[in-house]
Design a protein around this motif. Structure first.
Motif, PDB file in Angstrom:
ATOM      1  N   SER A 140      45.394  36.172  41.583  1.00 59.90           N
ATOM      2  CA  SER A 140      44.571  36.779  40.551  1.00 59.90           C
ATOM      3  C   SER A 140      45.440  37.641  39.642  1.00 59.90           C
ATOM      4  CB  SER A 140      43.487  37.645  41.200  1.00 59.90           C
ATOM      5  OG  SER A 140      42.767  38.346  40.227  1.00 59.90           O
ATOM      6  N   GLU A 141      45.068  37.676  38.387  1.00 62.11           N
ATOM      7  CA  GLU A 141      45.755  38.553  37.433  1.00 62.11           C
ATOM      8  C   GLU A 141      45.371  40.005  37.688  1.00 62.11           C
ATOM      9  OE1 GLU A 141      47.976  37.648  34.982  1.00 62.11           O
ATOM     10  OE2 GLU A 141      47.901  35.666  35.913  1.00 62.11           O
ATOM     11  N   LYS A 142      44.161  40.204  38.178  1.00 58.35           N
ATOM     12  CA  LYS A 142      43.644  41.545  38.415  1.00 58.35           C
ATOM     13  C   LYS A 142      44.012  41.987  39.831  1.00 58.35           C
ATOM     14  CE  LYS A 142      39.390  44.211  38.307  1.00 58.35           C
ATOM     15  NZ  LYS A 142      37.934  44.151  38.262  1.00 58.35           N
TER      16      LYS A 142
ATOM     17  N   ASN B 127      43.609  44.033  43.165  1.00 58.21           N
ATOM     18  CA  ASN B 127      42.561  44.713  43.908  1.00 58.21           C
ATOM     19  C   ASN B 127      43.072  46.112  44.250  1.00 58.21           C
ATOM     20  OD1 ASN B 127      40.898  45.719  46.050  1.00 58.21           O
ATOM     21  ND2 ASN B 127      40.118  43.634  46.319  1.00 58.21           N
TER      22      ASN B 127
END
Length: 125
Positions: free
Chosen positions: A46-48, A50
């Motif tokens: 994921s680019e985002k 956590n």
């Protein structure tokens, strides 16, 4: 390993690292590499980032790749479980009580390991 941990603070971890350097077997390194490789494979790309994927949680999640093997959970499903687990984290959840003040104590570290194992095993029922 047969190392007498009293806690997991920086000084103790550094002493363990020195001890490990002198006392490990090649299979110990292979085992660690396997755990972290499986965790890396399980985690969704994921680019985002956590915000709960912190140094306090990563070793626990890597350690439990062996639990995932025991219960027959796929790494993909484990990754989904991790995302759900971390996204449900709140300051008042049970797991949070094992992460705050004194989080390097042996009691809290073992509590996190036990908590995650229990949650994983219950998720497969």
């Amino acid at each position: 390993m047969d190392y007498p941990f009293k806690n997991f603070n920086n000084d103790t971890t550094m002493k363990f690292a020195e001890w490990f350097r002198e006392n490990h077997k090649p299979s110990d390194l292979d085992y660690c590499e396997e755990l972290f490789s499986k965790l890396n494979e399980a985690l969704p790309k994921s680019e985002k980032v956590n915000k709960q994927m912190k140094k306090i949680n990563i070793p626990v999640l890597a350690y439990h790749t062996q639990t995932v093997d025991e219960i027959g959970m796929s790494l993909k499903k484990y990754g989904e479980w991790i995302e759900k687990f971390l996204s449900s984290y709140t300051p008042d959840c049970e797991y949070a009580s094992l992460c705050g003040q004194g989080s390097t104590s042996k009691v809290k570290v073992m509590g996190r390991l036990e908590y995650v194992e229990k949650q994983l095993r219950e998720s497969e029922m």
